[in-house]
Every structure is written in structure tokens, then in C-alpha cells.
Design a protein around this motif. Structure first.
Motif, PDB file in Angstrom:
ATOM      1  N   LEU A 134       0.772  -1.382  -0.074  1.00 11.37           N
ATOM      2  CA  LEU A 134      -0.136  -0.038  -0.279  1.00 11.37           C
ATOM      3  C   LEU A 134       0.781   1.137   0.073  1.00 11.37           C
ATOM      4  CD1 LEU A 134      -2.601  -1.184   2.402  1.00 11.37           C
ATOM      5  CD2 LEU A 134      -3.121  -0.788   0.001  1.00 11.37           C
ATOM      6  N   LEU A 135       2.074   1.204   0.464  1.00  9.41           N
ATOM      7  CA  LEU A 135       2.845   2.266   0.581  1.00  9.41           C
ATOM      8  C   LEU A 135       3.774   2.562  -0.639  1.00  9.41           C
ATOM      9  CD1 LEU A 135       4.112   2.315   4.355  1.00  9.41           C
ATOM     10  CD2 LEU A 135       2.571   3.790   3.374  1.00  9.41           C
ATOM     11  N   ARG A 136       4.333   1.543  -1.391  1.00  9.15           N
ATOM     12  CA  ARG A 136       5.338   1.606  -2.286  1.00  9.15           C
ATOM     13  C   ARG A 136       5.014   1.076  -3.795  1.00  9.15           C
ATOM     14  NH1 ARG A 136      10.081  -1.796   0.879  1.00  9.15           N
ATOM     15  NH2 ARG A 136       9.977  -0.746   2.908  1.00  9.15           N
ATOM     16  N   ARG A 137       3.748   0.275  -3.761  1.00 10.92           N
ATOM     17  CA  ARG A 137       3.590  -0.251  -5.189  1.00 10.92           C
ATOM     18  C   ARG A 137       2.100  -0.036  -5.661  1.00 10.92           C
ATOM     19  NH1 ARG A 137       7.006  -4.761  -5.799  1.00 10.92           N
ATOM     20  NH2 ARG A 137       6.508  -4.849  -7.960  1.00 10.92           N
ATOM     21  N   VAL A 138       1.467  -0.568  -6.528  1.00 11.58           N
ATOM     22  CA  VAL A 138       0.368  -0.087  -6.931  1.00 11.58           C
ATOM     23  C   VAL A 138      -0.520  -1.431  -6.656  1.00 11.58           C
ATOM     24  CG1 VAL A 138      -1.289   0.086  -9.060  1.00 11.58           C
ATOM     25  CG2 VAL A 138       1.005   1.223  -9.164  1.00 11.58           C
ATOM     26  N   PRO A 139      -1.348  -1.108  -5.331  1.00 12.26           N
ATOM     27  CA  PRO A 139      -2.333  -2.168  -4.894  1.00 12.26           C
ATOM     28  C   PRO A 139      -3.338  -2.455  -5.788  1.00 12.26           C
ATOM     29  CG  PRO A 139      -2.485  -0.164  -3.720  1.00 12.26           C
ATOM     30  CD  PRO A 139      -1.581   0.018  -4.766  1.00 12.26           C
ATOM     31  N   TRP A 140      -3.793  -3.736  -5.768  1.00 12.68           N
ATOM     32  CA  TRP A 140      -5.138  -4.129  -6.323  1.00 12.68           C
ATOM     33  C   TRP A 140      -6.087  -4.602  -5.492  1.00 12.68           C
ATOM     34  CZ3 TRP A 140      -6.020  -9.656  -8.707  1.00 12.68           C
ATOM     35  CH2 TRP A 140      -7.041  -9.705  -9.519  1.00 12.68           C
ATOM     36  N   ARG A 141      -5.982  -5.539  -4.298  1.00 12.57           N
ATOM     37  CA  ARG A 141      -6.691  -5.610  -3.511  1.00 12.57           C
ATOM     38  C   ARG A 141      -6.038  -6.091  -2.019  1.00 12.57           C
ATOM     39  NH1 ARG A 141     -10.968  -9.669  -6.224  1.00 12.57           N
ATOM     40  NH2 ARG A 141     -10.391  -8.250  -8.033  1.00 12.57           N
ATOM     41  N   VAL A 142      -7.016  -6.057  -1.167  1.00 10.19           N
ATOM     42  CA  VAL A 142      -6.313  -6.678   0.433  1.00 10.19           C
ATOM     43  C   VAL A 142      -7.214  -7.802   0.518  1.00 10.19           C
ATOM     44  CG1 VAL A 142      -5.753  -6.436   2.901  1.00 10.19           C
ATOM     45  CG2 VAL A 142      -5.156  -4.492   0.981  1.00 10.19           C
ATOM     46  N   LEU A 143      -6.740  -9.131   1.000  1.00  8.91           N
ATOM     47  CA  LEU A 143      -7.381  -9.960   1.567  1.00  8.91           C
ATOM     48  C   LEU A 143      -7.090  -9.979   3.007  1.00  8.91           C
ATOM     49  CD1 LEU A 143      -6.404 -13.066  -0.828  1.00  8.91           C
ATOM     50  CD2 LEU A 143      -8.181 -11.250  -1.213  1.00  8.91           C
ATOM     51  N   ALA A 144      -8.257 -10.093   3.940  1.00 12.55           N
ATOM     52  CA  ALA A 144      -8.158  -9.930   5.369  1.00 12.55           C
ATOM     53  C   ALA A 144      -8.694 -11.080   6.147  1.00 12.55           C
ATOM     54  CB  ALA A 144      -8.625  -8.693   5.661  1.00 12.55           C
ATOM     55  N   ARG A 145      -8.163 -11.683   7.161  1.00 13.38           N
ATOM     56  CA  ARG A 145      -8.937 -12.739   7.771  1.00 13.38           C
ATOM     57  C   ARG A 145      -9.883 -12.241   8.361  1.00 13.38           C
ATOM     58  NH1 ARG A 145      -4.945 -15.048  12.581  1.00 13.38           N
ATOM     59  NH2 ARG A 145      -3.930 -15.468  10.820  1.00 13.38           N
ATOM     60  N   ARG A 146     -11.198 -12.920   8.472  1.00 10.93           N
ATOM     61  CA  ARG A 146     -12.356 -12.528   9.051  1.00 10.93           C
ATOM     62  C   ARG A 146     -12.270 -12.269  10.486  1.00 10.93           C
ATOM     63  NH1 ARG A 146     -16.631 -12.801   6.201  1.00 10.93           N
ATOM     64  NH2 ARG A 146     -15.736 -14.455   4.891  1.00 10.93           N
ATOM     65  N   GLY A 147     -12.610 -11.099  10.998  1.00 13.13           N
ATOM     66  CA  GLY A 147     -12.644 -10.909  12.532  1.00 13.13           C
ATOM     67  C   GLY A 147     -11.560 -10.170  12.999  1.00 13.13           C
ATOM     68  N   THR A 148     -10.518  -9.779  12.107  1.00 13.18           N
ATOM     69  CA  THR A 148      -9.341  -9.163  12.689  1.00 13.18           C
ATOM     70  C   THR A 148      -9.754  -7.849  13.217  1.00 13.18           C
ATOM     71  OG1 THR A 148      -7.893 -10.344  11.075  1.00 13.18           O
ATOM     72  CG2 THR A 148      -6.873  -8.431  12.170  1.00 13.18           C
ATOM     73  N   GLY A 149      -9.165  -7.343  14.148  1.00 10.24           N
ATOM     74  CA  GLY A 149      -9.426  -6.198  14.908  1.00 10.24           C
ATOM     75  C   GLY A 149      -8.416  -5.168  14.648  1.00 10.24           C
ATOM     76  N   THR A 150      -7.959  -4.455  15.780  1.00 10.42           N
ATOM     77  CA  THR A 150      -7.170  -3.109  15.544  1.00 10.42           C
ATOM     78  C   THR A 150      -5.600  -3.574  14.885  1.00 10.42           C
ATOM     79  OG1 THR A 150      -6.041  -3.463  17.598  1.00 10.42           O
ATOM     80  CG2 THR A 150      -8.124  -2.298  17.512  1.00 10.42           C
ATOM     81  N   ASP A 151      -5.362  -4.579  14.635  1.00 10.83           N
ATOM     82  CA  ASP A 151      -4.254  -4.955  13.959  1.00 10.83           C
ATOM     83  C   ASP A 151      -4.354  -4.303  12.559  1.00 10.83           C
ATOM     84  OD1 ASP A 151      -2.484  -5.912  16.019  1.00 10.83           O
ATOM     85  OD2 ASP A 151      -2.813  -8.107  15.492  1.00 10.83           O
TER      86      ASP A 151
END
Length: 910
Positions: free
Chosen positions: A845-862
Motif C-alpha cells: 500500500l505504501l510503495r506499489r500499485v495495490p489491487w486488493r487486500v485479503l483480510a482474515r475475517r474478524g481481525t481487529g485493531t491490527d
């Protein structure tokens, strides 16, 4: 003096008219030496006579300035300064300080098994005669620039002749310079040196602070032996044990001192002032946090870069020592006010004693006591201490030279402490001495030794520390890590002496490589925290817009390491997220840091290697080598943990590794020349799919084939969610705040650069130092927040390490398998565009051209910072149930400029 040595008629100094300072610089004493009866005792050398350390240092420094003026700038840069053990090691180093541009080496009597000597010579009149030259860099003496030889005195010139003869046969040159505090040669000796210069067809210049001659009558050796026998009978030695018969003590009166007041104090059954037997329980050990990559002296070479690093560290170390003395005194000697009982006693003593007495001072008297060849480091520490402690500071060192002590005001050696050698010397056990310490009225003595001398003999009831405790209320101990060269350097030295360099080193490459870059010149980290094996490209324009870089990379027209992304400037909201994340995870990170560090320390003996170096040398210690840039904050934290928990000062360097290009081979060569490769532990922040882990293993395998040097390919990481390594702090995927930012959490250093027009075959890889971002720098905030949680993490770390060491830690490469599944499922068909884990997703997200992000369901403040960055860049977040990571970042698989995100919106900058 006449009463003490009057039995040697005719012994005296006959100064040259141009050197009226001679008697100011010298005293005279009688040796216990069958080869030479007299000893010229320097008042400004810092060996036998405690002296103001600034006076000691400036005498050498000003001689160095004279050398530099005589040589000129160009020749000064090509020079090498060589000092003589043991008395002139500090003087020679101070001369090198004045010269400034030249490296320094001193001869030594401490061998290193297996290390080939670059030369040796004899000092005929010395108590211990054989000198070794053991430079770690075999090229140090091989040049043809001027050789500057430094000794405290020139009596006959034979030592210098022996040196030049031995070195000229091996490393001929056309110019030598001889430097001394005093030149006491006879006219015949001067002629001998001039003849030798013509014989070798070289120019020999001589610089001295003063000149004169010593006139010795016939039979002086026999008379000297008789005088020693008169003052040092076994009965008198025994009578003096445990008693303070030094000046100002309770020994015989002045009328009887010629017979019984020898000033000899031995250490068998040592007693304190109250008659109690003393060990070393009351000795205060002070950890100065000596910079890891600064040698303890010039025994194996000391470069101008070492000098720069030491100068940067001295104020900090002096403050630590001043604080320890303040604690010992129970007050504040650094200010103008009272400093507890010690200062009060000093003031009372000053009022009571006659004007001009050597102990009359309203300030506490502190002696910084060096150790035999270890003169320069304690000298510079003593000089720096003067700026931080309101005290009368003096400097001297212990010695192996036996000298008659007579408590007479006109005699140079008025007292002598006798104690056993405590550094396992090559020539076996024997007596060592500290002169003019007993009875000098010191309120504290700071004993400075190297770690090779921090042995049970030092701490024994008859050892040096116990001896000092009989004569001062406070004894402090400073131990400086002994620098022992590696056998890799030995092999290099042997090869250099017998055959051409190996092709991999390309004749002269190793000697041409610079010393590591250090803060504050490169990075905002302290100079002792990390040495960067990189070249500084700060003045080179390397940044390109993210979209342009991505297109060039994916089309095969450029490698990601050939340019840099524009540094991300975090918004106020993002900075707030960073600090919140840091506050919430500091304890968790501290536990992971402790766990991985303790695991590394536990595993080191199993790595093999060369053991403890020379007999009596320090134990092995890991050499941390972080993979720049993400590994560097972790390496610093590991170094801090080792120092905090174990008092270990671990060397730490940062090197470049580039996917598809391998690790910096020149950095490996530098490491192999300065450390045992088997002690090197590579450090990274976290594992994603394990690409860099595999890259490192392949690169080290290739390096073994090309250079014949073996490094362990295992990597120690803070977090290993991909199960790619054996040595880790945790295998959970969690937010490490240092992953949230770029240079502003990494010492203001860019990621590394490898481009053919910037990095030649004999260069380190490059990087930039973003000084202009200093106002946004949070590098120390991160380090300090985690370090502050070390104490509370200790028990948890111990439990966790025990579990890890007893478990099956074999990598399963679970992360790599997950990446392959994701790549196939999303039609990417390139695992390099799948970046697993919170750290790698942040980088996308900081350096490249992102396409999408996959996130583990239920992840909180991390994932709070991931959500914010994804919103800023218009990138969707999809939840998934079967991820081994809390998130995975996907780089746009078919990027061209103008490409849109998955939701159809144009890509926007952060």
C-alpha cells in the motif's frame, strides 16, 4: 632523589640547551632489570606517574600535528602510525589523533593463535623484549607511504633500528619518521641511525618534545642491583604486606624511609583501612556500552573511521561513568556544590594540608587506571570525564616493568602496588605493578581493563582490585570488549604474504572497502547501534512516481532495486494510528525480541566456528547482520536486549539483499575479514512467503563457491507467520509498528539500491539518508517504547524460549503454499505479486500499485492502519476464512499507467 639514588653517582640528565623542558618531562628511577639499571620516568606519559589526562593526550596530539605539518596533507593520508608496547601505545595513538588522516597500529606482546605476524622485533633493554605486529588488515603495513614510529623515549635508537630493519625487508618504503617525547641518544647513536638511513636509501626524520643525554658511570648495573637488594629484601617485602607504607600512610618516618619505607604494598591477605580483609565485593562494575565496532585499541589496527565513531561515543560513555561516580560519592561532583562526604573530606584535606601539596584540592581526586597495553581507551575516557565531573582527575596505567619504589620526595617512583598478572599472558604468570597510586589520596579509582583481563585473578583477594581497595574508598571497574581478529583475516594475511590475492577479491578490493557508515553522518541512529555496509547515495536523484516504477518493473524494463519510491508522508490520522499501534504492541514486540535474541544466544555454540579465539580471550558472541531495511530496527532491539539482559555488546551491521540479485558480496567479504563467519546471524523483521529467506540461502551458497567462505543461511526474525525459518520470536502474524512507515521508522534510511551505473564491482550496494525528514522521524520512539518493556517481559521470554528450544521448529513453508493457492485463485500466476502478512501488505500500500487486500475475517485493531491506507488508495478489502496471515496484499497484476483499482476508480496517491 639524591638520598634515593645517591649510591649511583653520575646518573643524571644532561639536557641540550635547546630543551629546557627536559627535567619538567622526566624523573629518574632504578629498575629491577639486569639489562639496564636506570629508568627515565615520564611525567606526561600516563604510565608510572598519575597525571592530568588532557596533559597526557595533548603531548602526543601536538607531536602528531608536527608530523602532519612536516609530511603535508597528501603524504599524511598515505602514512601509518606505529606505536610501541607497552608504554607508548597511548602516546602513539595520540600522535595518530594529531595526524588525523592515518591508521594506527601498536606492537603487542599478546599473541593470537593462528594469526600470522606481519613482523616482529626485539627491544634489548626492556623487561619483556619480544614485540609482535598483528594487524587484522594485511595491507596495513604493505603500502609505500611514510611509516611513523612512536616511542616514549629514544635512549640508544636500537629499538627503532630493529623495527625498521625488520619491516623494511618485508615492506620497503622511502620515508620513515621517528617521534618521541624525549630523545636521549648519544652522538654515536645518532650517527648509527644516519648510517642506517643511507644503507636502506630512505629519508628518516625525527621529532621530539625535548632532547638530552643520560650519563652513566662504570659499574652502574652492579650498583643498581645492590641498591635494589638493599631496599627490597624478602623480610621487608613480608613486613610490608597488608600495610600502607606509601606516602601519607602509617609507615616509617622520613628519616627511616631509606631502610624500611620502600612503598611496596603486596596483595597477600589484603587489608582495608579498618583492618578487615577485602575481596572485591565492594567494586562497582560500570557498563559504558562501548560501541560495538570500535576496537579497544590499536593492537590490530585502528582506522580514522574508528576514531570518528569513538569520538561520537565518548561523551555518552563519560556521562555514564560520571553518573556512577556520583552515585558512589553520594552527591553531585559535576556541579559547583557539595558532593557528599567525599567532597567534604576533600575540602577538609585541602585546608589541612600545606599549600602546594600534591593532594591539596577542594574536589574529589579520581584516578582512571589503564591496563598495560590498554592505554588509549582509558586515557580518552579520562579526558572526556573531565567535562562531566567536577573532580581532580588523573590518569596512569599498570605495567609489567619492575621498578624500585622509594618514598622520597625527590624520587620518581614513591610507591608500588604488586599484584599477579590477570590476563593469562603468553609468558606465563608473573607480577604486575601500579606505581604512585598508594598514598596518593585518591577518593576513587576507576580500573579500566579489556575483557581478556577480566579474570578471577583480577577479582581475587590478592588481585589488583583488592589492592586498590586498600587505598581508596571507591573502586569502579570498566571492562572494554577485547577485539580479537578472526582467522579469516589470518588466512587472508597468510595468502597475501605468500601468493597473489584470490580472484574473488580482485587485488585490493578488500583493503579498498570503506568502514561501515554510521549515524549521525548516515542515519539518525546512534553510531554504536548499527554500522551500515552501504555506500551513501543521498545526493543522487533516485525517486520515481509509484505508477511509473510499477509499469517498468512489470514490463521487465527495470528492477525494483534500481529506483526508489517517493517517500510516503503520513497524514496526521495515520501518525496517530502508528502511535496507538506502538502503545498497544510494545510489550508484545519486547517479548518477541527477547525470545528471538535468547534463542540466538542459545544456538550459537551449535554453529561451530573457531571458539574463544586466543587463550584467555572473550567468549564467542553473535554478530548481528540485519537485512536492510526492515531487519535493522529488529537488529538494534536484539542488540539492546543482549546488553540489557546479559551485558553483551553485540556487533551489528546492516547489509543489502535484493530479490533476484542476491546479497551484497562485498559486504560479506568485509564481514569475513572482521569477524568469524560462523558467528554471523542474519536478522530480518518478519517472513512473508519466504522469498528473501530462499534468496539468502542461494546467495550464500554461490558465495561459498566463489570465495570459499561459509556463512550460515539461517535467518532470525521477529515474526515468522509463514513458517519459513527456525529462529523466531513468534509465528503469529501481528502488527509490528515499524512496518507501518518507511524511512521515518528506520533511521531515515531508504531501501537499498543496486544499479550498475552507481554500484561498481568493488562497491557496497547503496542507499539514501533522508536528513530532510528529521522532523517526522519516529525511529527512536519505536526503539525506546519497546526497550522500556524489556524488564516486564523477562519471565515470559524465559518460558517461551524453553518451549521453542524443545519443540520441532522445522519450517513447513505453509506461507509459500498459501501464496501459490492465492495466486492461482485470483489468476495472478506470479507469486511475486502476492505479499502475505501485515508487514508486506503495508509495503504494497505504501510503495506499489495495490489491487486488493485479503483480510482474515474478524481481525481487529491490527488492521486499522491497513484499512486507512486502503481507503486512501481506493483499494477494496475482502475478508477470507482460511488465511494463515491476518492479511495479504495483492499488487495489480496487469498494471499500466492509468490503470484503475478493482472498483473502477482511478488509483490515487496516498
Amino acid at each position: 632523589m639524591e638520598r634515593a639514588v645517591g649510591e649511583l653517582p653520575g646518573v643524571g640528565a644532561d639536557p641540550d640547551p635547546s630543551t629546557a623542558r627536559l627535567r619538567e618531562l622526566l624523573g629518574l628511577a632504578v629498575r629491577r632489570n639486569p639489562k639496564r639499571a636506570h629508568l627515565l620516568v615520564s611525567n606526561v606519559l600516563g604510565k608510572h606517574v598519575p597525571q592530568d589526562p588532557t596533559v597526557v593526550w595533548r603531548h602526543g596530539y601536538e607531536l602528531g600535528l608536527r608530523v602532519r605539518d612536516l609530511l603535508g596533507e597528501d603524504e599524511a593520508r598515505r602514512a601509518v602510525v606505529l606505536g610501541y608496547a607497552e608504554t607508548a601505545t597511548g602516546l602513539g595513538h595520540s600522535v595518530a589523533d594529531g595526524l588525523a588522516l592515518a591508521p594506527y597500529l601498536h606492537s603487542t606482546r599478546r599473541s593470537v593463535p593462528g594469526l600470522a605476524s606481519a613482523g616482529g622485533f626485539e627491544e634489548a633493554h626492556s623487561h619483556a623484549t619480544s614485540h609482535l605486529l598483528l594487524p587484522e588488515d594485511p595491507a596495513l603495513l604493505a603500502g609505500d607511504g611514510p611509516l611513523v614510529l612512536v616511542d616514549d623515549e629514544f635512549s640508544t635508537g636500537n629499538t627503532v633500528l630493529n623495527t625498521m630493519r625488520a619491516l623494511h625487508q618485508r615492506f620497503p618504503r622511502t620515508r620513515y619518521m621517528i617521534v618521541a617525547l624525549v630523545d636521549m641518544r648519544s652522538p654515536q647513536d645518532r650517527v648509527q641511525l644516519a648510517h642506517f638511513a643511507r644503507e636502506i636509501d630512505a629519508r628518516v626524520d625525527l621529532i621530539a618534545a625535548a632532547r638530552g643525554t643520560v650519563l652513566l658511570p662504570d659499574g652502574v648495573l652492579e650498583a643498581g642491583r645492590a641498591l635494589v637488594a638493599r631496599h627490597e629484601t624478602p623480610e621487608r617485602d613480608g613486613a610490608a604486606r597488608g600495610a600502607d607504607e606509601a606516602p601519607g600512610g602509617t609507615g616509617a618516618g622520613s628519616d627511616d624511609r631509606e631502610l624500611s619505607g620502600t612503598g611496596l604494598v603486596r596483595g597477600d591477605g589484603t587489608t582495608g583501612r579498618d583492618g578487615t580483609v577485602l575481596g572485591t565485593e565492594g567494586v562497582v562494575r560500570v557498563d559504558l556500552e562501548w560501541p560495538g565496532d570500535v576496537p579497544d585499541g590499536g593492537r590490530h589496527g585502528f582506522s580514522p573511521r574508528h576514531r570518528t565513531a569513538l569520538e561520537a561515543a565518548l561523551p555518552r560513555m563519560a556521562r555514564r561513568l560520571a553518573g556512577a561516580l556520583e552515585d558512589a560519592f553520594g552527591g553531585d561532583p559535576r556541579g559547583a556544590g557539595p558532593a557528599g562526604d567525599v567532597l567534604g573530606a576533600a575540602e577538609a584535606r585541602a585546608k589541612a594540608e600545606p599549600r602546594g601539596s600534591r593532594t591539596a584540592s577542594p574536589r574529589p581526586r579520581v584516578l582512571v587506571l589503564g591496563f598495560e597495553e590498554l592505554m588509549y581507551a582509558p586515557l580518552r575516557l579520562a579526558v572526556a570525564l573531565q567535562a562531566h565531573l567536577h573532580a581532580d582527575i588523573r590518569f596512569s596505567t599498570t605495567t609489567r616493568s619492575p621498578v624500585l619504589a622509594v618514598d622520597d620526595p625527590g624520587y620518581a617512583i614513591r610507591s608500588r602496588l604488586v599484584f599477579p598478572a590477570h590476563d593469562n599472558p603468553d609468558d606465563g604468570p608473573g607480577e604486575r605493578y601500579a606505581y604512585n597510586v598508594a598514598g596518593a589520596g585518591f577518593d576513587a579509582v576507576v580500573a579500566v581493563v579489556d575483557s581478556a583481563a577480566d579474570t578471577p585473578a583480577l577479582h581475587a583477594t590478592h588481585g589488583l582490585l583488592a589492592q586498590l581497595a586498600t587505598h581508596t574508598p571507591h573502586v569502579l571497574l570498566v571492562v572494554i570488549p577485547s577485539y580479537v581478529p578472526t582467522l579469516t583475516a589470518t588466512a587472508t594475511a597468510t595468502a597475501t604474504a605468500t601468493s597473489p590475492p584470490a580472484p574473488a577479491f580482485r587485488a585490493g578490493t578488500l583493503s579498498a572497502l570503506p568502514e561501515p557508515l554510521r549515524g549521525p553522518d548516515f542515519s539518525s541512529y546512534a553510531p554504536d547501534e548499527v554500522g551500515w555496509l552501504l555506500q551513501d547515495l543521498s545526493d543522487t536523484e533516485l525517486e520515481a512516481p509509484t505508477e511509473e516504477r510499477e509499469e517498468a518493473i512489470q514490463q521487465g524494463g527495470a528492477h525494483y532495486a534500481e529506483s526508489l519510491p517517493v517517500e510516503y508522508q503520513p497524514s496526521a490520522a495515520y501518525q496517530q494510528l502508528f502511535h496507538a499501534a506502538l502503545g498497544g504492541s510494545a510489550a508484545r514486540i519486547a517479548e518477541a525480541v527477547g525470545t528471538v535474541t535468547e534463542t540466538v544466544l542459545a544456538e550459537l555454540p551449535a554453529r561451530g566456528g573457531r571458539g574463544n579465539g586466543r587463550r584467555g580471550g572473550p567468549p564467542r558472541r553473535p554478530v548481528l547482520v540485519s537485512l536492510a531495511r526492515a531487519g535493522t530496527p529488529v537488529g538494534i532491539l536484539m542488540r539492546r536486549w543482549a546488553r540489557h539482559r546479559h551485558g553483551l555488546d553485540l556487533p551489528h551491521y546492516a547489509v543489502s539483499i535484493v530479490r533476484g540479485r542476491g546479497i551484497d558480496a562485498n559486504a560479506l567479504r568485509w564481514l569475513a575479514a572482521h569477524h568469524d563467519p560462523s558467528d554471523v546471524v542474519f536478522v530480518d523483521g518478519w517472513t512473508g512467503k519466504g522469498a528473501i529467506t530462499r534468496e539468502l540461502a542461494e546467495a550464500l551458497d554461490a558465495f561459498r563457491e566463489s570465495d570459499g567462505i561459509v556463512f550460515d543461511p539461517q535467518v532470525a526474525v521477529l515474526a515468522d507467520p509463514g513458517s519459513c525459518v527456525r529462529t523466531y520470536g513468534t509465528r503469529e502474524d501481528f502488527l509490528i509498528p515499524s512496518a507501518c512507515l518507511n524511512s521515518t521508522v528506520s533511521g531515515l534510511v531508504s531501501r537499498t539500491v543496486l544499479r550498475a551505473d552507481l554500484v561498481g564491482p568493488d562497491d557496497f550496494h547503496g542507499a539514501k539518508f533522508y536528513r530532510e525528514l528529521s522532523s517526522a522521524d519516529v525511529s527512536h520512539d519505536f526503539l525506546d517504547a519497546v526497550s522500556a518493556r524489556f524488564d516486564e517481559s523477562g519471565d515470559a521470554v524465559d518460558r517461551r524460549v524453553q518451549q521453542i528450544l524443545s519443540a520441532d521448529r522445522a519450517p513447513t513453508w505453509e506461507g509459500w503454499a498459501a501464496v501459490e493457492r492465492i495466486s492461482k485463485a485470483y489468476g495472478i500466476h506470479d507469486v511475486n505479486l502476492v505479499k502475505p502478512g501485515v508487514g508486506e501488505t503495508t509495503r504494497v500500500l505504501l510503495r506499489r500499485v495495490p489491487w486488493r487486500v485479503l483480510a482474515r475475517r474478524g481481525t481487529g485493531t491490527d488492521l486499522d492502519h491497513i484499512r486507512l491506507l486502503a481507503e486512501q488508495r481506493g483499494v477494496p478489502i475482502e475478508e477470507a476464512d482460511d488465511l494463515p496471515y491476518i492479511c495479504v496484499g495483492l499488487i495489480h497484476p496487469r498494471f499500466t499507467r492509468g490503470a484503475t483499482g478493482a472498483d473502477g476508480r482511478a488509483v490515487v496517491g496516498p
